[in-house]
Scaffold this active site. Structure first.
Site, PDB file in Angstrom:
ATOM      1  N   HIS A  11       0.834  -1.208   0.000  1.00 24.22           N
ATOM      2  CA  HIS A  11       0.000   0.000   0.000  1.00 24.22           C
ATOM      3  C   HIS A  11       0.865   1.254   0.000  1.00 24.22           C
ATOM      4  O   HIS A  11       2.036   1.244   0.368  1.00 24.22           O
ATOM      5  CB  HIS A  11      -0.956   0.008   1.195  1.00 24.22           C
ATOM      6  N   GLU A 110      -2.073  -7.125   6.657  1.00 23.27           N
ATOM      7  CA  GLU A 110      -0.876  -6.688   7.350  1.00 23.27           C
ATOM      8  C   GLU A 110      -0.714  -7.420   8.676  1.00 23.27           C
ATOM      9  O   GLU A 110      -1.665  -7.929   9.246  1.00 23.27           O
ATOM     10  CB  GLU A 110      -0.934  -5.167   7.573  1.00 23.27           C
TER      11      GLU A 110
END
Length: 154
Positions: A11, A110
């Site tokens: 990201h 994540e």
């Protein structure tokens, strides 16, 4: 026939990634600069004559984190179908370049930093030192209240 390839795209920049704070489950938006850089990355890497050729994509997996989903949107792959997090197609894409299906996949989310969420590595080291713990290695020590690597699985 060419060999299959896998592309992993992280990201874009958030306030916490900018200042070194560990970010796992906390939902943070991309910074304006993060969005700008992801758009530029898409223009540089995606196209018929680029590293990532949209028409050759078979499947796209994306983290459930909003920052990862926004990153995928900004790459402008030209997906035919609406993205799974969109309630309805925003607008019909003008430039459909891929029929690849997009799937939200929790297994690529994540890392769960648990008690270390939002802290810098320096702060974690200081806390561990004060409590008499040794130097922190995420791969050895994991994160209290979060994840750790079970090396016996490998």
């Amino acid at each position: 026939m060419t060999a299959p390839r896998i592309f992993i795209i992280r990201h874009g920049e958030t306030e916490w990634s900018l200042n070194g704070r560990h970010t796992g489950a906390t939902e943070l938006p991309l910074t304006a600069n993060g969005e700008k850089r992801i758009r530029a990355t898409g223009q540089a890497l995606i196209g018929d004559d680029r590293l990532i050729v949209p028409s050759q994509l078979a499947h796209i997996y994306v983290s459930p984190r909003k920052r990862a989903q926004r990153t995928l949107e900004l790459l402008n792959l030209g997906c035919r179908d609406r993205l799974p997090w969109q309630k309805q197609q925003q607008t019909q894409p003008l430039d459909i370049r891929t029929d690849a299906k997009v799937q939200i996949e929790d297994d690529i989310r994540e890392w769960d930093y648990g008690d270390y969420e939002g802290l810098t590595s320096k702060t974690i080291r200081e806390q561990r030192s004060k409590s008499g713990e040794g130097p922190w290695d995420i791969w050895r020590d994991g994160c209290p209240g979060g994840e750790y690597v079970d090396w016996s699985l490998f």
